[in-house]
Scaffold this motif. Structure first.
Motif, short mmCIF file in Angstrom:
data_model
loop_
_atom_site.label_atom_id
_atom_site.label_comp_id
_atom_site.label_asym_id
_atom_site.label_seq_id
_atom_site.Cartn_x
_atom_site.Cartn_y
_atom_site.Cartn_z
N PHE A 136 20.38 43.83 93.76
CA PHE A 136 21.78 44.05 93.41
C PHE A 136 22.49 42.72 93.21
N ILE A 137 23.32 42.64 92.19
CA ILE A 137 24.19 41.48 92.01
C ILE A 137 25.62 41.98 91.87
N ASN A 138 26.49 41.44 92.71
CA ASN A 138 27.92 41.75 92.62
C ASN A 138 28.64 40.64 91.88
N LEU A 139 29.33 41.03 90.82
CA LEU A 139 30.25 40.15 90.11
C LEU A 139 31.65 40.49 90.63
N PRO A 140 32.67 39.76 90.20
CA PRO A 140 34.02 40.12 90.62
C PRO A 140 34.38 41.56 90.25
N GLY A 141 35.18 42.16 91.09
CA GLY A 141 35.63 43.53 90.86
C GLY A 141 36.61 43.93 91.94
N GLY A 142 36.97 45.20 91.93
CA GLY A 142 37.96 45.72 92.86
C GLY A 142 37.35 46.62 93.92
N THR A 143 38.06 47.67 94.25
CA THR A 143 37.68 48.56 95.34
C THR A 143 36.30 49.18 95.14
N GLY A 144 36.01 49.69 93.95
CA GLY A 144 34.71 50.30 93.70
C GLY A 144 33.57 49.31 93.85
N THR A 145 33.79 48.09 93.39
CA THR A 145 32.77 47.03 93.50
C THR A 145 32.54 46.68 94.96
N MET A 146 33.62 46.65 95.75
CA MET A 146 33.48 46.37 97.18
C MET A 146 32.71 47.48 97.87
N ASP A 147 33.00 48.72 97.51
CA ASP A 147 32.29 49.86 98.07
C ASP A 147 30.79 49.74 97.81
N GLU A 148 30.44 49.39 96.59
CA GLU A 148 29.03 49.25 96.22
C GLU A 148 28.37 48.10 96.98
N LEU A 149 29.07 46.99 97.11
CA LEU A 149 28.53 45.85 97.84
C LEU A 149 28.25 46.20 99.30
N TRP A 150 29.25 46.77 99.98
CA TRP A 150 29.09 47.06 101.40
C TRP A 150 28.02 48.12 101.63
N GLU A 151 27.90 49.08 100.71
CA GLU A 151 26.84 50.07 100.88
C GLU A 151 25.46 49.43 100.71
N ALA A 152 25.31 48.57 99.72
CA ALA A 152 24.02 47.88 99.53
C ALA A 152 23.67 47.06 100.76
N LEU A 153 24.66 46.38 101.34
CA LEU A 153 24.42 45.58 102.55
C LEU A 153 24.08 46.46 103.75
N SER A 154 24.84 47.52 103.96
CA SER A 154 24.59 48.37 105.13
C SER A 154 23.26 49.10 105.01
#
Length: 193
Positions: free
Chosen positions: A101-119
């Protein structure tokens, strides 16, 4: 890594650095033969990643919930477009179809995806690298907060390295290539938690 899930915003900020970054990511991954799995939208950074990867001859798989198709934001020119019922199914498909997974800048949805990938990595639902491309310091405060969680003790020492951060795509991809899976919570004993 044959495919990477790219998480990013569907907005187009005024500063062109963000859209330029998205275009570079799409183009670079296609040139390296790495397929893109992303949210299936045609707008903002999402659309820029997809269009640039496609223009460079890359594979682009979109995963989009029916509600966003109904809102007419789906990209119709992709290699594949998978329409799913819910955001939960969308995120599961990202995990199933990608090697990281690679996270680029984004908002709430992007943060949701990042934290789920991490958890999910921490728990043991996947053992894939989770990268954060910190474009022009966009994620400086988030990275500091991530380190703060470890300092306070809410992030175990063996999990503090799950988030892979860099300011350039080339360096981030190199770190992700060198990723070594961590000891997950499901493999630990209660006394170690």
């Amino acid at each position: 890594m044959k495919r990477l899930a790219i998480y990013c915003g569907s907005a187009t900020p005024a500063d062109p650095v963000y859209i330029d970054c998205a275009r570079q990511v799409g183009r670079t991954l296609a040139e390296r033969g790495i397929g893109v799995v992303y949210g299936g939208g045609r707008l903002g950074l999402m659309g820029a990643v997809a269009d640039s990867a496609l223009a460079a001859g890359g594979e682009v798989i979109g995963i989009i919930p029916q509600a966003l198709v109904n809102a007419e934001v789906a990209h119709r020119g992709l290699t594949e477009l998978h329409v799913v019922e819910t955001m939960h199914k969308r995120k599961q498909a990202f995990t199933d179809l990608s090697d990281g997974f690679i996270n680029l800048p984004g908002g709430t949805g992007t943060m949701d995806e990042l934290w789920e990938a991490l958890s999910w990595a921490q728990i043991g639902y996947h053992a894939k690298p989770v990268g954060l491309l910190n474009v022009v310091g966009y994620y400086d405060h988030l990275v500091a907060f991530y380190h703060h969680m470890a300092e306070v003790g809410f992030l175990r020492p063996q999990h503090a390295g799950i988030l892979i951060v860099d300011t350039t795509l080339e360096a981030l991809l190199a770190k992700m290539d060198a990723h070594v899976p961590i000891e997950t919570i499901t493999k630990m004993r209660a006394k170690d938690l």
